[in-house]
Design an enzyme around this catalytic site. Structure first.
Site, PDB file in Angstrom:
ATOM      1  N   LYS A  19       0.830  -1.223   0.000  1.00 29.11           N
ATOM      2  CA  LYS A  19       0.000   0.000   0.000  1.00 29.11           C
ATOM      3  C   LYS A  19       0.854   1.258   0.000  1.00 29.11           C
ATOM      4  CE  LYS A  19      -2.089  -0.793   3.951  1.00 29.11           C
ATOM      5  NZ  LYS A  19      -1.493  -2.080   4.356  1.00 29.11           N
ATOM      6  N   ARG A  93      -8.690   1.559   9.540  1.00 30.43           N
ATOM      7  CA  ARG A  93      -8.398   0.158   9.843  1.00 30.43           C
ATOM      8  C   ARG A  93      -9.522  -0.492  10.643  1.00 30.43           C
ATOM      9  NH1 ARG A  93      -2.390   0.662   9.376  1.00 30.43           N
ATOM     10  NH2 ARG A  93      -1.456  -1.393   9.603  1.00 30.43           N
ATOM     11  N   ARG A 132      11.519  -7.313   5.449  1.00 25.32           N
ATOM     12  CA  ARG A 132      11.617  -5.922   5.911  1.00 25.32           C
ATOM     13  C   ARG A 132      12.183  -5.878   7.324  1.00 25.32           C
ATOM     14  NH1 ARG A 132       6.138  -2.657   5.710  1.00 25.32           N
ATOM     15  NH2 ARG A 132       5.294  -3.703   3.892  1.00 25.32           N
ATOM     16  N   ARG A 137      13.212  -2.943  10.833  1.00 24.56           N
ATOM     17  CA  ARG A 137      12.005  -2.388  11.453  1.00 24.56           C
ATOM     18  C   ARG A 137      11.644  -3.249  12.642  1.00 24.56           C
ATOM     19  NH1 ARG A 137       7.082  -0.958   7.538  1.00 24.56           N
ATOM     20  NH2 ARG A 137       6.009  -1.512   9.445  1.00 24.56           N
ATOM     21  N   ARG A 148       0.052  -9.147  13.257  1.00 26.44           N
ATOM     22  CA  ARG A 148      -0.513  -8.061  12.458  1.00 26.44           C
ATOM     23  C   ARG A 148      -1.488  -8.592  11.410  1.00 26.44           C
ATOM     24  NH1 ARG A 148       3.853  -4.843   9.859  1.00 26.44           N
ATOM     25  NH2 ARG A 148       2.460  -3.081   9.878  1.00 26.44           N
TER      26      ARG A 148
HETATM   27  P1  AMP Z   1       1.532   0.336   9.055  1.00 28.80           P
HETATM   28  O1  AMP Z   1       2.866   0.901   8.743  1.00 28.80           O
HETATM   29  O2  AMP Z   1       0.403   0.991   8.321  1.00 28.80           O
HETATM   30  O3  AMP Z   1       1.487  -1.174   8.899  1.00 28.80           O
HETATM   31  O4  AMP Z   1       1.256   0.637  10.607  1.00 28.80           O
HETATM   32  C1  AMP Z   1       2.146   0.226  11.620  1.00 28.80           C
HETATM   33  C2  AMP Z   1       1.424   0.192  12.955  1.00 28.80           C
HETATM   34  O5  AMP Z   1       0.925   1.495  13.279  1.00 28.80           O
HETATM   35  C3  AMP Z   1       0.205  -0.711  13.037  1.00 28.80           C
HETATM   36  O6  AMP Z   1       0.552  -2.053  13.273  1.00 28.80           O
HETATM   37  C4  AMP Z   1      -0.555  -0.070  14.192  1.00 28.80           C
HETATM   38  O7  AMP Z   1       0.036  -0.420  15.441  1.00 28.80           O
HETATM   39  C5  AMP Z   1      -0.323   1.401  13.968  1.00 28.80           C
HETATM   40  N1  AMP Z   1      -1.360   1.984  13.074  1.00 28.80           N
HETATM   41  C6  AMP Z   1      -1.163   2.528  11.831  1.00 28.80           C
HETATM   42  N2  AMP Z   1      -2.314   2.946  11.303  1.00 28.80           N
HETATM   43  C7  AMP Z   1      -3.281   2.668  12.212  1.00 28.80           C
HETATM   44  C8  AMP Z   1      -4.690   2.830  12.247  1.00 28.80           C
HETATM   45  N3  AMP Z   1      -5.366   3.378  11.210  1.00 28.80           N
HETATM   46  N4  AMP Z   1      -5.352   2.425  13.354  1.00 28.80           N
HETATM   47  C9  AMP Z   1      -4.701   1.887  14.407  1.00 28.80           C
HETATM   48  N5  AMP Z   1      -3.380   1.669  14.437  1.00 28.80           N
HETATM   49  C10 AMP Z   1      -2.661   2.055  13.355  1.00 28.80           C
END
Ligand code: AMP
Length: 196
Positions: A19, A93, A132, A137, A148
């Site tokens: 994404k 989300r 990754r 990370r 996740r």
């Molecule tokens: P991402 O890089 O989008 O996979 O986000 C990394 C982490 O950030 C996720 O595993 C959540 O802990 C937090 N996070 C990001 N976006 C959201 C969201 N819209 N709602 C809740 N937690 C989020």
């Protein structure tokens, strides 16, 4: 449709689906701002802000940060944009977040024209996320990657039918090179009025 026309797009899909990469490329192509909640939260952690400290533990465990915090964050970002031309990556989300986004956009007169779902089989996702993680990370260790995916299926996947029911969902095969996926998204977006 020009660069002054308000517009919102959502990129939906499991962690590791690509994404962020696609949202970035499409934001450049369409003169839009990418709003990536994961990136914003990681920046807050890196900067050691109060918000960063608040979310760090939850993110490390692969769980979701609270809806209220995310909604406030998005509201803040939207208020910086004029006109609002935003691609959302990693938001919404949950259904609560989707409803909040709907209201925030409606109040500002911004149409959500499409939700691009990037579909990738789970085995491919776990491998992508694990590699990754090897690049450093810390939330991406393999166990956290599994967590996740589980959180995605439970909390976020219901948004697929949520947006399908509203006629906004565009399914895209997310397996392949970034160029191949970009081209598939192009053929989806060509069918959406008011974008290209
Ligand atoms: P991402 O890089 O989008 O996979 O986000 C990394 C982490 O950030 C996720 O595993 C959540 O802990 C937090 N996070 C990001 N976006 C959201 C969201 N819209 N709602 C809740 N937690 C989020």
């Amino acid at each position: 449709m020009g660069a002054e026309t308000p517009l919102a797009l959502v990129f939906l899909g499991p962690p590791g689906a690509g994404k962020g990469t696609q949202a970035q490329r499409w934001a450049s192509a369409l003169g839009m701002t990418k709003i990536s909640t994961g990136d914003i939260l990681r920046q807050e952690i890196a900067a050691g802000t109060a918000l960063g400290q608040q979310v760090q533990g939850v993110m490390r465990q692969g769980k979701l940060v609270s809806d209220q915090l995310l909604i406030e964050l998005i509201e803040g970002r939207l208020s910086r944009l004029s006109p609002v031309r935003a691609i959302f990556d990693g938001f919404p989300r949950t259904e609560v977040q989707a409803e909040a986004l709907h209201s925030l956009l409606r109040e500002r007169g911004v149409p959500l024209r499409a939700v691009l779902l990037l579909e990738v089989p789970e085995a491919v996702l776990i491998e992508r996320i694990a590699s990754r993680g090897r690049e450093g990370r810390d939330d991406d260790a393999i166990e956290v990657a599994r967590k996740r995916q589980q959180v995605y299926r439970q909390e976020t996947e219901p948004l697929v039918s949520y947006y399908a029911q509203r006629g906004l969902l565009r399914r895209t095969d997310g397996v392949g090179s970034p160029d191949q996926v970009y081209a598939r998204i192009a053929s989806e977006l060509e069918q959406v009025p008011g974008i290209c």
